[in-house]
Design an enzyme around this catalytic site. Structure first.
Site, short mmCIF file in Angstrom:
data_model
loop_
_atom_site.label_atom_id
_atom_site.label_comp_id
_atom_site.label_asym_id
_atom_site.label_seq_id
_atom_site.Cartn_x
_atom_site.Cartn_y
_atom_site.Cartn_z
N MET A 8 57.65 66.70 31.13
CA MET A 8 58.96 67.23 29.96
C MET A 8 58.48 65.81 29.06
O MET A 8 58.25 64.84 29.34
CB MET A 8 60.19 66.92 30.14
CG MET A 8 61.11 67.77 30.72
SD MET A 8 62.29 68.30 31.03
CE MET A 8 63.17 66.34 32.17
N GLN A 68 49.57 67.17 34.60
CA GLN A 68 49.16 68.21 34.04
C GLN A 68 48.53 68.49 32.73
O GLN A 68 47.98 67.42 32.18
CB GLN A 68 51.12 68.91 33.63
CG GLN A 68 50.43 70.46 33.30
CD GLN A 68 51.73 70.44 32.41
OE1 GLN A 68 52.77 70.88 31.41
NE2 GLN A 68 52.66 72.09 32.82
N CYS A 98 54.10 75.55 27.42
CA CYS A 98 54.25 74.76 26.37
C CYS A 98 54.59 75.47 24.18
O CYS A 98 53.71 76.81 24.04
CB CYS A 98 53.45 73.96 25.52
SG CYS A 98 53.69 72.82 24.12
N GLY A 200 64.79 76.53 35.06
CA GLY A 200 64.93 76.83 33.50
C GLY A 200 66.96 76.76 33.60
O GLY A 200 67.46 77.87 34.94
N GLU A 201 67.92 75.45 32.66
CA GLU A 201 69.34 75.73 33.10
C GLU A 201 70.38 75.91 34.59
O GLU A 201 70.89 76.04 34.88
CB GLU A 201 69.53 76.56 32.56
CG GLU A 201 69.29 77.72 30.74
CD GLU A 201 69.73 75.75 30.05
OE1 GLU A 201 70.63 75.02 29.56
OE2 GLU A 201 69.12 75.91 28.90
N ARG A 224 65.82 68.93 32.66
CA ARG A 224 66.81 68.17 31.19
C ARG A 224 68.00 67.78 32.52
O ARG A 224 68.39 66.99 32.77
CB ARG A 224 67.50 68.85 30.57
CG ARG A 224 66.24 68.94 30.45
CD ARG A 224 66.58 69.88 28.37
NE ARG A 224 66.51 71.57 29.40
CZ ARG A 224 66.97 72.57 28.31
NH1 ARG A 224 66.92 72.29 27.41
NH2 ARG A 224 66.81 73.05 29.17
C1 LIG Z 1 61.38 67.47 26.19
C2 LIG Z 1 60.54 68.66 26.65
C3 LIG Z 1 59.03 68.45 26.78
C4 LIG Z 1 58.68 69.12 27.76
N1 LIG Z 1 57.16 69.06 27.84
C5 LIG Z 1 56.57 70.24 28.98
C6 LIG Z 1 55.71 69.71 29.65
O1 LIG Z 1 54.84 68.29 28.43
N2 LIG Z 1 55.26 70.65 30.20
C7 LIG Z 1 55.50 71.66 30.63
O2 LIG Z 1 55.40 72.22 31.21
N3 LIG Z 1 56.81 71.70 30.46
C8 LIG Z 1 57.33 70.94 29.39
N4 LIG Z 1 58.75 71.34 29.44
C9 LIG Z 1 59.48 72.14 30.14
C10 LIG Z 1 60.09 71.58 30.83
O3 LIG Z 1 59.23 71.75 31.96
C11 LIG Z 1 61.33 72.41 31.64
O4 LIG Z 1 60.58 74.11 32.09
C12 LIG Z 1 61.79 73.14 30.95
O5 LIG Z 1 63.04 72.46 30.29
C13 LIG Z 1 63.72 73.82 31.14
O6 LIG Z 1 63.91 73.39 32.28
P1 LIG Z 1 65.86 72.59 32.43
O7 LIG Z 1 66.28 73.56 31.63
O8 LIG Z 1 65.41 72.29 34.03
O9 LIG Z 1 65.31 71.74 31.12
C14 LIG Z 1 59.78 69.92 28.17
C15 LIG Z 1 61.18 70.26 27.88
C16 LIG Z 1 61.39 69.60 27.09
C17 LIG Z 1 62.93 69.24 27.20
#
Ligand SMILES: Cc1cc2nc3c(=O)[nH]c(=O)nc-3n(C[C@H](O)[C@H](O)[C@H](O)COP(=O)(O)O)c2cc1C
Length: 308
Positions: A8, A68, A98, A200-201, A224
């Site tokens: 992230m 990554q 992304c 996701g979520e 998150r």
């Molecule tokens: C602030 C933020 C930055 C993110 N940056 C990246 C990243 O650099 N590379 C990537 O593959 N996904 C990125 N994501 C996506 C997350 O890796 C993940 O797929 C997404 O947040 C869903 O998962 P979660 O609901 O558990 O947060 C980002 C998400 C957030 C919220």
């Protein structure tokens, strides 16, 4: 079950990876995306995104950190992959998820999901560039604006020699709006021979178990939720919906975070407030602390509020 800390940008940076792997039970983490365009990046850029390269590619707690990349130039992705592996990266992950406008405008991230043949080319270029024992993986959404190419992309990634695929169960068009469609990962799991990791979520143990049941995956990536609730992986491993870390233990974790190194004090304060703001969703104590620190502009004063 493998539990992976999500990449992230601006959130799971080296200091956050350090604190979360200090208490959590992650199998590996993934760096924030490193954008590759038309050059081989110098060492100092790699060390700044991934200082863990100087520690055998692991956080202080011993958790491996995969690097990554995001880009659309196969030669440059390949050359940078070979270089970062030489610097000590234990694995390479490629970003096809992304949603950022600037990134997509430059044909990077989720927009490439409309071009499964390009996805194949990029994964293959990286796979061919690094030694066979170094895993190469990809992370994708279900699609860009629609789900017409979900399976084409998944097959493209597998056929290119990826070791596994992580799927964020939404399209780019879905953004980050709940829900994540865990059940839409299941046909990918069925279609591929390589391992698929669901993402996701996932905010608590119940979500984790529902995601696993609906997606048919054994392994999950958490973003998150892992920042908001630093003991989430412990809860999932123990199948518990109760907090495992007490607030005093979480205070120690925040002290560890605040003793880390950012380029500027203002940068550190910004990052800390971002984290504390997220924790207010899970901990009443974080809400009380937030009320005290939200207007503070000096690190020393923030630390003193945390210590009292
Ligand atoms: C602030 C933020 C930055 C993110 N940056 C990246 C990243 O650099 N590379 C990537 O593959 N996904 C990125 N994501 C996506 C997350 O890796 C993940 O797929 C997404 O947040 C869903 O998962 P979660 O609901 O558990 O947060 C980002 C998400 C957030 C919220």
């Amino acid at each position: 079950m493998k539990l992976v800390l999500a990449p992230m940008e601006g959130l799971t940076d080296p200091i956050m990876r350090d604190v979360l792997t200090h208490v959590g039970s992650f199998d590996w983490c993934v760096t924030e995306f490193i954008r590759i365009t038309d050059s081989i990046l110098p060492d100092h850029i790699y060390y700044s995104f991934c200082p863990e390269l100087k520690n055998s590619g692991k956080t202080a707690a011993g958790t491996p950190v995969h690097v990554q990349f995001l880009g659309n130039n196969p030669e440059m992705l390949a050359a940078n992959a070979a270089k970062v592996v030489e610097l000590g990266a234990p694995a390479i992950d490629l970003n096809f998820g992304c949603p950022a406008k600037t990134v997509n405008r430059h044909r990077g991230g989720s927009v490439l999901l409309d071009e499964p043949e390009t996805v194949h080319l990029l994964v293959k270029a990286v796979r061919d560039a690094v030694p066979a024992h170094i895993p190469v993986s990809a992370k994708m959404r279900l699609g860009y604006l629609d789900e017409n190419h979900t399976l084409d992309n998944a097959h493209a990634i597998e056929d290119a020699g990826a070791n596994w695929l992580t799927v964020h169960a939404r399209t780019k068009a879905d953004g980050y709006t709940p829900p994540a469609y865990w059940e839409k990962i299941q046909p990918i799991v069925e279609a591929l021979d390589i391992n698929v990791i669901a993402n996701g979520e996932i905010w608590n143990n119940t979500d984790a178990k529902a995601c696993i049941a609906q997606s048919d995956c054994h392994d999950i990536m958490i973003g998150r939720g892992a920042v908001t609730t630093p003991d989430l992986t412990l809860c999932i491993r123990e199948n518990s919906d109760q907090a495992i870390l007490s607030w005093p233990e979480l205070v120690q974790l925040q002290q560890r975070f605040l003793s880390g190194q950012y380029k500027t004090e203002i940068g550190m304060i910004g990052r800390y407030k971002q984290w504390l703001g997220m924790m207010t969703k899970a901990y009443p104590e974080a809400q009380e602390l937030w009320a005290k620190v939200k207007k503070e502009k000096q690190l020393e004063l923030i630390i003193s509020h945390l210590n009292t």
